[in-house]
Design a protein around this motif. Sequence first.
Motif, PDB file in Angstrom:
ATOM      1  N   LEU A  29      -2.295   3.372  -9.264  1.00 42.01           N
ATOM      2  CA  LEU A  29      -2.149   2.625  -8.009  1.00 42.01           C
ATOM      3  C   LEU A  29      -2.430   1.144  -8.253  1.00 42.01           C
ATOM      4  N   VAL A  64      -1.859   4.261   0.806  1.00 47.01           N
ATOM      5  CA  VAL A  64      -1.176   4.780   1.995  1.00 47.01           C
ATOM      6  C   VAL A  64       0.335   4.723   1.827  1.00 47.01           C
ATOM      7  N   GLY A  65       0.809   3.833   0.941  1.00 47.86           N
ATOM      8  CA  GLY A  65       2.233   3.760   0.679  1.00 47.86           C
ATOM      9  C   GLY A  65       2.738   4.890  -0.187  1.00 47.86           C
ATOM     10  N   ASN A  66       1.880   5.365  -1.110  1.00 46.98           N
ATOM     11  CA  ASN A  66       2.273   6.451  -2.011  1.00 46.98           C
ATOM     12  C   ASN A  66       1.049   7.280  -2.361  1.00 46.98           C
ATOM     13  N   GLU A  84       0.687   9.260  -5.735  1.00 46.44           N
ATOM     14  CA  GLU A  84       0.593   8.596  -7.030  1.00 46.44           C
ATOM     15  C   GLU A  84      -0.789   8.832  -7.631  1.00 46.44           C
ATOM     16  N   THR A  94      -2.555   8.919   7.173  1.00 47.88           N
ATOM     17  CA  THR A  94      -2.659   9.573   5.863  1.00 47.88           C
ATOM     18  C   THR A  94      -3.812  10.562   5.856  1.00 47.88           C
ATOM     19  N   GLU A 133      -3.230  -0.579   0.471  1.00 48.65           N
ATOM     20  CA  GLU A 133      -1.786  -0.612   0.719  1.00 48.65           C
ATOM     21  C   GLU A 133      -1.058   0.373  -0.194  1.00 48.65           C
ATOM     22  N   ALA A 134      -1.440   0.373  -1.478  1.00 47.74           N
ATOM     23  CA  ALA A 134      -0.767   1.241  -2.443  1.00 47.74           C
ATOM     24  C   ALA A 134      -1.029   2.710  -2.138  1.00 47.74           C
ATOM     25  N   ARG A 164      -2.246   3.300   9.514  1.00 44.37           N
ATOM     26  CA  ARG A 164      -1.662   4.031   8.389  1.00 44.37           C
ATOM     27  C   ARG A 164      -2.734   4.823   7.651  1.00 44.37           C
ATOM     28  N   SER A 203      -2.614  -2.402  11.942  1.00 43.43           N
ATOM     29  CA  SER A 203      -1.488  -1.672  11.354  1.00 43.43           C
ATOM     30  C   SER A 203      -1.918  -0.866  10.148  1.00 43.43           C
ATOM     31  N   LEU A 204      -2.674  -1.504   9.263  1.00 47.37           N
ATOM     32  CA  LEU A 204      -3.125  -0.810   8.061  1.00 47.37           C
ATOM     33  C   LEU A 204      -4.129   0.282   8.408  1.00 47.37           C
TER      34      LEU A 204
END
Length: 907
Positions: free
Chosen positions: A477, A467-469, A472, A283, A464-465, A279, A275-276
């Motif tokens: 991060l 690909v999540g934002n 930023e 990205t 995680e941080a 992502r 899953s990660l």
Amino acid sequence: MPTLHDRIQQLSDEKRTLLEKTVLKKGLHIAVSETVIPRKKAGAAPLSFGQERLWILDRMEPGTPVYIRPLGMRFHGALQVEALAGSLNDIIARHEALRTNFTQTDGLPLQIVHPLWHLDLPLFDLSSSTEVSRLEETQRITTELVLRSFDLAHDRLVRASLLRLAEDEHLLLMAFHHIIFDDLSAGVFLRELQHFYEARRTGIPPSLPEPAVQYADFSVWQRNHFSGSIMEKGLDYWQSILKDVPPILELPVTRSRPLPHPERGARQQLTIGPSLTARLRETGRQEGASLFMMLLTLFATLLYRYSGQEHFIIGAPVANRTRKETEGLIGFFVNTLPLGIDLSGEPSFRELLRRVRDTAIEAYAHQNIPLERIVEQLNPERDPDHTPLFQVLFVMQGAVLPETSFSGLELQLVEIDNGTAKFDLTLNLEESGNGLKGWIEYKEELFDRDTIERMSGHLLILLEAAVGNPDECISRLSILTGDERHRLLVEWNESGTDYPKDKCIHTLFEEQAERTPEAVAVVFEDQQLTYRELNLRANQLAHYLIRQGVEPETIVGVCCERSIEMVVGLLGILKAGGAYLPLDQNFPNDRLAYMLEDSKTPILITQEALLDRLPESATEVICLDRDCETIASFSPKALCNGISSTKPQPHNLAYMMYTSGSTGKPKGVLVSHSSVVNFLTSMARIFGLTSKDVLAAVTTISFDISVLELFLPLSVGARIELISRKAASDGVLLHKKLDDSGATLMQATPAMWRILLDAEWNGTEGFKALCGGESFPHDMLAKMLKLNVSVWNMYGPTETTIWSTCCELTDTQRAITVGKPIANTRIYILDSDLQPVPIGVTGELHIGGFGVARGYFHKPELTAEKFIPDPFTAGAESRLYKTGDLARYLPNGAIECLGRFDHQVKI
């Protein structure tokens, strides 16, 4: 390792077009136009550029196992051992590289290809052994195979052993010297092993076509092709992009260099789930970046957060098989690209990804220029403890080892760690199913396993941080786990302790004077005062000062020789409600004049003998000796302070201490009674001081550590042994003073302790040696720990009330720390965005709590800059002081100070 062509093919049509246009626009030439052809004469040939580097390294460190490439294969099923052994020799016969030695002729290294080599395959039958014995013997054979060195000139550079673990289970162990074998060679080897094994098992002749060229042909071609203008243009490119990039990445290591065993290494396994990984791909796809570029950007961000460096180089291996005729060869083709990473300007993760993408595209277009020649061209300053240009490697590969099928056999590849590390850190990842797996390889002499375990966790959180934002800023991060953040911000700062918040410094003394009035309070030379006598004389001076207009917040200068009168003067000022400003008569005249003018002090207490040393000013001067009769005429009774405005309160100013001025003009630091009372209460509790203790006071009152020396003993009923300037600077005299006085505690700088040790002071049982103000040298600590004393290390700036941390030192082998926060003190080690850095990572030390001073006298801008709101704590004491000191937390919560903060380097 995929080439640039391979990476472009992996992208969407839209992004592939974009990258191809980028390559063309920049004028980058990817392919080499000439073909590798067989050399005309067999036998000796020059080394390739990569081989030459490994040959030189082998001569510099003969016998090192760092460049041994292990390969393990576990077979389940009915293995035909003779067919396997024959297949290995079929491959050796097919590839000249596996039949090559390296020698020197007329000063030049050459590769000598032997016409035929036979590889022995010893069989170790462990099938009847117990499980424990089988595991032990397997480990012994594996270790011997992968750690036994190769003699490049005489040994066969491939060896193998076969272990029979059970009737239907075998383990094939192989070791190749890296000079003849790289990662893609392993794929070639496995494909051909399957082909030849099947041929021998079935009796069907092998159908593999003979290689069009051999590795030595590639070496000759490479030497001929990459010469003259092609080499010059390539080197000019690398020179232009790397000439200003620092060649050393300063990571926070557990142990310092030089390394006693520089090749010893270990690995920390790392897995990124499907899953990660998906992502990550998505990205990257948005910016036309491959998975390699995404992971490289993540790794660079982590290194930035660990080091604070905005520019550094990461090495990235590239297959370097740019010609079709080299794809099926076994040999050492791999080159390493020095990728310059630019993290300046507070980029977002997305912006950094674009930078890394462009850097990688250009670098892959110049991948044929050997790293060895790039290093020669840049000629960085050589450091034997650092690899040149870069110390960190990133390896990202697809399914390098092919799926193989042996009839009747199940093959499982076995990871073999030979316990070495070529670089300080290597992040090695490969695609596995829909996810990623790999490891962080590290030098054991530099990093603890716990450090790398934390690092792998930080990498996953950062991933995680990001690909999540991705928009930023990279410095904001998240990288900490929730538990680690709680430990850094809360658990290690749980120092809350009750103390007498309603009392002033002199109140603590007065209470002791009531309890033990006849106990000796202070001794100087042949003079002494009891608590009662000292209290009465201080009362007289206080009454006199009030008559002169002293009240709370009035700053009164003090310039006195070390004497009992000096102690009376300080207590008298505090009792009157004033705050004292210490002035050292040995300061330069212009410094004293500045301090008097800047503080606007209306009154100066001194001694007649010092008047000639003081600068002219409008300040009223009181001489304790000259005016003693006048002062003695005032009441010795306790101050009732009938006028409420003259009664000092805990929040009132106790003293103003000027800093050294090493970074500009001296600054007056404002410290309240409450801050000092908290400090004294904490120190008394930590050291267990009682009325039986004797504290040797050696420090001039112009340094804030004198506050401990003078007021700590007076707050617990102990005795001050006031040491003269002369004795404090003479080890022999100081030695005698300590012995004669029966001192139980002394606080001094390392320099003063060294003077005392040089005078052969041996300490006394129960003596507490407090050290601060400078870093504690290891050699001196070792000497002090041999004495019958307890050794304490202290840390704290003037701006946070003397000492903010302390600890007892017991071990010279570990880092000398400054311990943990004292009572009601918070320590945060933060980056430039005021975010806590991970355990073991360097940041700027910030101090909060009741010890934080008001600020700087009449300097609101500087106060606002250095005394900032605490982002983690609410309440009246929610301010932090930015110390400007570099530090890091150790895993046990102790703090290691690492020097001053360089404002040219961003944390």
